[in-house]
Design an enzyme around this catalytic site. Structure first.
Site, PDB file in Angstrom:
ATOM      1  N   HIS A  97       0.747  -1.113   0.095  1.00  0.00           N
ATOM      2  CA  HIS A  97      -0.026   0.273  -0.214  1.00  0.00           C
ATOM      3  C   HIS A  97       0.547   1.429   0.020  1.00  0.00           C
ATOM      4  O   HIS A  97       2.242   0.584   0.421  1.00  0.00           O
ATOM      5  CB  HIS A  97      -0.722  -0.004   1.555  1.00  0.00           C
ATOM      6  CG  HIS A  97       0.399   0.139   2.729  1.00  0.00           C
ATOM      7  ND1 HIS A  97       0.236  -1.257   2.894  1.00  0.00           N
ATOM      8  CD2 HIS A  97       0.074   1.198   3.379  1.00  0.00           C
ATOM      9  CE1 HIS A  97       1.074  -0.570   4.431  1.00  0.00           C
ATOM     10  NE2 HIS A  97       0.624   0.885   4.344  1.00  0.00           N
ATOM     11  N   ASP A  99       0.340   4.750   1.743  1.00  0.00           N
ATOM     12  CA  ASP A  99      -0.312   5.811   2.954  1.00  0.00           C
ATOM     13  C   ASP A  99      -0.883   7.023   2.513  1.00  0.00           C
ATOM     14  O   ASP A  99      -0.223   7.402   1.606  1.00  0.00           O
ATOM     15  CB  ASP A  99       0.529   6.225   4.097  1.00  0.00           C
ATOM     16  CG  ASP A  99       1.350   5.434   4.516  1.00  0.00           C
ATOM     17  OD1 ASP A  99       1.301   4.056   4.687  1.00  0.00           O
ATOM     18  OD2 ASP A  99       2.816   5.235   5.041  1.00  0.00           O
ATOM     19  N   ARG A 271       5.572   6.119  13.964  1.00  0.00           N
ATOM     20  CA  ARG A 271       5.572   7.051  12.718  1.00  0.00           C
ATOM     21  C   ARG A 271       4.743   8.467  12.582  1.00  0.00           C
ATOM     22  O   ARG A 271       4.044   8.177  13.221  1.00  0.00           O
ATOM     23  CB  ARG A 271       4.568   6.104  11.560  1.00  0.00           C
ATOM     24  CG  ARG A 271       4.839   6.084  10.034  1.00  0.00           C
ATOM     25  CD  ARG A 271       3.928   5.192   9.818  1.00  0.00           C
ATOM     26  NE  ARG A 271       2.347   6.037   9.075  1.00  0.00           N
ATOM     27  CZ  ARG A 271       1.014   5.753   8.915  1.00  0.00           C
ATOM     28  NH1 ARG A 271       1.630   4.321   8.459  1.00  0.00           N
ATOM     29  NH2 ARG A 271      -0.024   6.413   8.367  1.00  0.00           N
TER      30      ARG A 271
HETATM   31  C1  SIN Z   1       3.362   0.676   8.083  1.00  0.00           C
HETATM   32  O1  SIN Z   1       3.508   1.647   8.005  1.00  0.00           O
HETATM   33  O2  SIN Z   1       2.269   0.852   7.437  1.00  0.00           O
HETATM   34  C2  SIN Z   1       4.136  -0.014   8.702  1.00  0.00           C
HETATM   35  C3  SIN Z   1       5.095  -0.257   8.760  1.00  0.00           C
HETATM   36  C4  SIN Z   1       5.544  -0.878   9.015  1.00  0.00           C
HETATM   37  O3  SIN Z   1       5.733  -1.072  10.522  1.00  0.00           O
HETATM   38  O4  SIN Z   1       7.192  -1.272   9.124  1.00  0.00           O
END
Ligand code: SIN
Length: 284
Positions: A97, A99, A271
Site C-alpha cells: 500500500h 499511505d 511513525r
Molecule cells: C506502515 O506504515 O504501513 C507500517 C510499516 C512497518 O511497520 O514496517
C-alpha cells in the site's frame, strides 16, 4: 562525520555519517532533501531518536499530518503507534500500500523509527512506483495518462472495513466513523511527482477502488496487471530493521509492506507523517 550516500539495489538509498537526532545543519538537510527527492526512500542507521527528535525531524520537511485512524502515542499525538503485541495475530500495514491516497492531499511521506524489534523477521519491503511506470509499454503509458482513479479509506478503516471488524489490527485502529465524512478523492493514475518531476504510477491495492468512469469489475483486470508490474523483484528493497534504524519514504513514489512473520513477539514502531499536497494539478 562526513555524510555519504549508499544507493541500494531495488529502490532507495542509505544516508550514512549523519546524526539526524542532533539537529541538521543546512548542508545536511539539503543532502537529505536531494537524496529523498531523487530516490523517494532513504534509510538511516544507528540513530538515537527521542520522540521530540522524531517530531522535530519531520517538521524540517513539512507540516505534520496527525493520523485519524491509528492509536497515537499517549504523550505525543503527532506519533502514530505502529505496534503488534505477542498475542496479536494481525499487523498494521501487512499488504502492499501507500499511505493516505484516500486523502485529497495525500501525505508527502512518513518517518518510521524502530523502537522494539522482534529477534527476527518484521522487515519492511518497499517498491518504486517510478520503476513500475517506467516498465510499461509506451501504448499503456499513453492510455494511463488519460485516466484517473477513485481512492477510499472506507473499506479499510470504516465500519465493516478490514480494520474495524476487530480482525486485522485488533483494536489498534479506531475512529471508523470518521471515514464516512471523507469524500473519496480522484487522483491521476500517472502523476508528475511534485519533488522529482518524474512520472510515477499512482494507484495501490489497498485504497484504489476503480478507474474514474469505469466500474470496479472493468477496472480490476488492468489494476491487477499494474499491481503485478509494481512488485517485480527488481523494483523491491527489503529493509532489515536494527535498533536505531529509521526509514523515510515518499508516499507518492513508493509502496511499502510490513512483513508479519514474527508470531509471539513484540514489534513497536513510531511513525510521523508529513502532510502533502493535491496531485492534480500538482500544487506543491
Ligand atoms: C506502515 O506504515 O504501513 C507500517 C510499516 C512497518 O511497520 O514496517
Amino acid at each position: 562525520m562526513t555524510i555519504s550516500i549508499n544507493v541500494l539495489p531495488g529502490v532507495g538509498a542509505e544516508i550514512l555519517g549523519v546524526d539526524i537526532a542532533g539537529g541538521l545543519d543546512s548542508g545536511e538537510l539539503e543532502t537529505i532533501q536531494q537524496t529523498f527527492s531523487q530516490y523517494g526512500l532513504v534509510f538511516f542507521r544507528d540513530q538515537q531518536m527521542s520522540e521530540t527528535d522524531h517530531i522535530n525531524l519531520a517538521g524540517r520537511f513539512g507540516d505534520i499530518n496527525v493520523n485519524r485512524f491509528f492509536s497515537s502515542h499517549p504523550d505525543y499525538p503527532q506519533i502514530a503507534m505502529v505496534s503488534k503485541e505477542p498475542d496479536q495475530t494481525a499487523n498494521i500495514g501487512g499488504g502492499w500500500h501507500t499511505d493516505h491516497s484516500y486523502d485529497h492531499e495525500p501525505a508527502l511521506g512518513s518517518i518510521l523509527v524502530a523502537k522494539e524489534l522482534p529477534a527476527s523477521g518484521g522487515d519492511t519491503w518497499f517498491t518504486s512506483m517510478y520503476k513500475a511506470y517506467d516498465s510499461l509499454s509506451d501504448g499503456l503509458k499513453e492510455t494511463l495518462e488519460g485516466l484517473s482513479a477513485v481512492h477510499s479509506a472506507k473499506h479499510v478503516f470504516g465500519p465493516q472495513g478490514g480494520y474495524d471488524t476487530g480482525g486485522s489490527a485488533e483494536g489498534r485502529i479506531g475512529n471508523a466513523g470518521a471515514t464516512l465524512e471523507l469524500e473519496d478523492p480522484i487522483h491521476p493514475v500517472v502523476i508528475k511527482h511534485p519533488l522529482s518531476g518524474r512520472k510515477a504510477l499512482y494507484v495501490n491495492a489497498a485504497f484504489t477502488l476503480r478507474f474514474d468512469g469505469w466500474t470496479v469489475e472493468e477496472s480490476a483486470p488492468l489494476l491487477a496487471y499494474l499491481y503485478a508490474q509494481a512488485i517485480a523483484e527488481e523494483n523491491i528493497t527489503r529493509f532489515k530493521w536494527q535498533n536505531g534504524s529509521v526509514a523515510f519514504w515518499d508516499n507518492r513514489a513508493m509502496w511499502h509492506f510490513a512483513q508479519n512473520d514474527y508470531p509471539g513477539q513484540r514489534r513497536v514502531m513510531h511513525r510521523v507523517t508529513i502532510a502533502g499536497c493535491a496531485l492534480h494539478p500538482a500544487n506543491c
